[in-house]
Write an enzyme that holds these catalytic residues in place. Structure first.
Site, mmCIF file in Angstrom:
data_model
loop_
_atom_site.group_PDB
_atom_site.id
_atom_site.type_symbol
_atom_site.label_atom_id
_atom_site.label_comp_id
_atom_site.label_asym_id
_atom_site.label_seq_id
_atom_site.Cartn_x
_atom_site.Cartn_y
_atom_site.Cartn_z
ATOM 1 N N GLN A 188 0.843 -1.185 0.000
ATOM 2 C CA GLN A 188 0.000 0.000 0.000
ATOM 3 C C GLN A 188 0.879 1.235 0.000
ATOM 4 O O GLN A 188 1.943 1.256 0.629
ATOM 5 C CB GLN A 188 -0.929 0.021 1.222
ATOM 6 N N ASP A 225 9.809 10.456 -8.018
ATOM 7 C CA ASP A 225 9.652 9.774 -6.729
ATOM 8 C C ASP A 225 10.533 8.529 -6.682
ATOM 9 O O ASP A 225 10.076 7.439 -6.335
ATOM 10 C CB ASP A 225 8.184 9.408 -6.497
#
Length: 728
Positions: free
Chosen positions: A407, A524
């Protein structure tokens, strides 16, 4: 659902209920006006001569607006003249607007002291329907002549914001009643608590008010303060000598001169009748019973909305033995046809609704944006399969929690298996607003244009669900972060594997920056976004925040996004993201591979909380080998380790222009692993004896420049210096 519908239809055929109100003509005298504005005026009240019982029940219909819009009724007696809001024959009450008494705390006197006097009238204040309320601070009393009838004290606390009346800034109490006396006039007396309210500049209000109105409309005490009137319920009684109706059996709430008090009896129509019991002949048989072939029966139903009273529900029961059989066959056949028709209709409606919902989700999940962004690159988007929601639900076992792989900020990833046996990773995006849709569509557009062995492949997407779904190739060995920081004794990342992984990551980023038709900035890069396959080859993933730019652009100006510890300080300060910002993040990953330490650690000192700062200071203070991972020290050649460390050192430069490109980084790493052409160490102390380096501090610290003299002659197991590399 269909069976419920059929049962309701059958019940509607068999049972006729009587919840509707009787026609208005049953409530008034012949040729009399039945309502004024939205208020029904039943007898004994009436509008016009001979339409009411006596002058106390006379109603004037007045249009108070200049434009003649809404008519409003008033009790026409000169002693009352109160606006009429509702008349209830069932409860024998009327609701009127009553004035609100006010007390000026600062001036110490009443700003208004209205009252209602019902002496000699057939009306009294209903103790059942009304309560006494005080808004503001202090004490107020409800007075009947000189007697205290009720009262309550409100505590002053201006910082308290209650939604109801609990005694702070507001209090309430019921009105007592006795069998021999009813309250028919009142006034309000204020007695403020001087110690608490002398310095108060507020005004205290007190009034009688209908309790049902308070429960339905009263949300905050201050809501009523600006209103001059509040709804109030009055109970009305028929006095001796007023012949209201022959349908009312017994006395009708008469005032008895023998006992000197009111005797209250309800007046109502007989069972199976409806209408106005106060009119002669005003009660009529209910329509359910009038048309019934058999017995008209009834049930008492409790009504929570009418002060806990009951109402009667009528239904018809036939005595004809043949009729139920006929009705049974008729209803059975009709029900079967209705069931079949309803089932077909249900399927058609459900299919149309499903199509409409899918279209709505497609638009909501950025389908139009996807079409717009790919209008110029149709070939790439055609390679991406559009999955149905059923396919992905089956593949993930309805998104079972046991199938969760990970997640993150952009969504949850589930492990799934397609019908052709392929194992895939299904990303269920967590889109909660339109600002997140662009990230999702952006990831599809970027990945559909990328074909690289070290970048996670996009297999398809699904836009017809409530949240969008992406389908990737499944990468079996987890993330690089897990392998670095949670190594087990059975498997350790060797120096060769670390170097190979670094080369593959650098190659993927170099491809994004310079080999794609449109340059792509990942934005990222971190070890949790680097996946490892079954052969421990690196796969760059998660392009939710990535951006593609035109060739002539040098940077992007965006809101700062990224992960603390990997974030380029220059980008953080300027909001301008360049390809060198990805280089900085890669430098942090490279240091993770060297040291085995996390990018942010609370166990280190405040100054060295950031791994980048900790690494640079250790390198400049000749402590590099003290912070390296034991596996790296044991297996790597010192020259290779120092070369990789120096490369990471350059990637972490605060000045982005001084950082190498990802293409240069890839070439240097390739040369370190396989020195072709041969790698020669050049010790040029005259030209490169000292290296001026910007030290990367934590983002909340001040950065500075430090001169570091890296003397190769002092190389030891705990003191290694960067070397300068040239190729022949």
């Amino acid at each position: 659902m269909i069976m419920k519908l059929v049962l309701l239809l059958i019940i509607s055929f068999l049972c006729l209920t009587a919840e509707a109100s009787p026609p208005l003509e049953y409530l008034v005298k012949p040729n009399c006006q039945s309502q004024c504005g939205n208020v029904v005026i039943p007898f004994p009240f009436g509008i016009g001569e001979s339409c009411y019982l006596n002058e106390w029940y006379s109603v004037k219909c007045s249009d108070i607006s200049s434009g003649g819009a809404t008519a409003k009724p008033f009790l026409n007696h000169t002693k009352l003249n109160l606006e009429l809001l509702n008349v209830s024959l069932k409860h024998q009450t009327v609701t009127v607007y009553s004035p609100i008494a006010s007390y000026d705390q600062q001036g110490g006197g009443s700003t208004s002291q209205p009252s209602i006097n019902l002496d000699q009238s057939p009306f009294v204040f209903s103790s059942l329907d009304n309560i006494f309320m005080v808004l503001g601070c202090g004490h107020a009393q409800l007075m009947d002549h000189e007697n205290i009838w009720a009262g309550c004290t409100s505590i002053c606390n201006h910082s308290y914001t209650a939604q109801r009346c609990y005694g702070i800034n507001c209090c309430q109490t019921t009105i007592p009643s006795t069998d021999s006396y009813y309250l028919n006039n009142y006034r309000v007396s204020f007695a403020p608590d001087g110690e608490r309210n002398n310095d108060s500049t507020s005004t205290t209000h007190a009034f009688l008010v209908d309790r049902n109105w308070v429960s339905r409309n009263f949300t905050k005490p201050e809501d009523v303060a600006g209103v001059n009137y509040a709804p109030l319920s009055l109970f009305w009684m028929i006095k001796e000598g007023d012949n209201a109706s022959s349908d009312c059996k017994g006395t009708i709430a008469y005032y008895s001169s023998m006992i000197g008090s009111y005797v209250r009896y309800p007046c109502d129509c007989q069972v199976r009748q409806e209408g106005n019991p106060y009119l002669s002949g005003g009660c009529h048989v209910v329509k359910e019973c009038a048309n019934c072939w058999g017995t008209c029966d009834y049930n008492y139903e409790f009504d929570n909305q009418s002060s806990g009273s009951y109402h009667i529900e009528y239904y018809c029961m036939t005595k004809d033995r043949l009729r139920p059989l006929i009705l049974g066959f008729s209803i059975g056949g009709g029900s079967l046809l209705l069931l079949l028709g309803s089932f077909v209709l249900y399927k058609v409606v459900r299919k149309k609704r499903e199509i409409r919902r899918k279209r709505q989700f497609f638009k909501q999940n950025g389908g139009l944006l996807l079409e717009q962004q790919n209008s110029s690159n149709q070939v790439a988007i055609e390679k991406t399969k559009i999955f149905t929601s059923k396919e992905l639900e089956k593949a993930t076992d309805n998104f079972n929690l046991n199938r969760i792989l990970g997640q993150g900020g952009q969504g949850t990833v589930y492990k799934g298996m397609l019908t052709d046996g392929r194992i895939v990773a299904v990303k269920k995006s967590m889109i909660v607003d339109e600002s997140q849709i662009e990230h999702f569509i952006n990831e599809i557009v970027i990945l559909s244009q990328i074909n690289h062995r070290n970048i996670v492949g996009l297999l398809g997407c699904c836009l017809e669900t409530e949240v969008p779904l992406l389908v990737y190739e499944f990468i079996s060995n987890g993330t690089l972060f897990q392998r670095i920081h949670t190594q087990d004794a059975d498997f350790l990342l060797s120096w060769e594997m670390r170097l190979q992984i670094a080369i593959e990551i650098a190659g993927a980023l170099a491809y994004l920056h310079s080999a794609c038709s449109i340059p792509v900035y990942h934005r990222d890069i971190k070890s949790t976004n680097i996946l490892l396959d079954e052969k421990y080859r690196a796969k760059v993933s998660d392009f939710g925040t990535s951006r593609s730019i035109s060739i002539d652009q040098t940077h992007l100006t965006t809101l700062v996004q990224g992960t603390f510890g990997y974030l380029d300080p220059e980008y953080f300060q300027s909001s301008q993201f360049t390809e060198k910002s990805d280089v900085y993040s890669f430098g942090v990953v490279l240091v993770e591979l060297l040291t085995g330490q996390k990018p942010i650690s609370s166990t280190r000192s405040q100054e060295e909380k950031s791994l980048a700062t900790h690494f640079i200071l250790s390198l400049q203070e000749s402590r590099l080998f003290d912070i390296l991972d034991a596996q790296v020290v044991n297996e790597g050649r010192k020259e290779e380790i120092m070369a990789v460390a120096y490369l990471a050192y350059r990637c972490l430069n605060l000045n982005g222009r001084k950082r190498p490109t990802m293409k240069e980084v890839t070439l240097e790493l390739e040369h370190i692993r396989v020195p072709l052409p041969p790698l020669i160490v050049m010790q040029n102390f005259e030209e490169n004896e000292c290296i001026i380096m910007d030290i990367t501090r934590p983002l909340d610290s001040v950065s500075s420049s430090t001169m570091s003299c890296l003397n190769h002659s002092k190389v030891s197991s705990s003191d290694e210096q960067p070397l300068l590399f040239n190729t022949l």
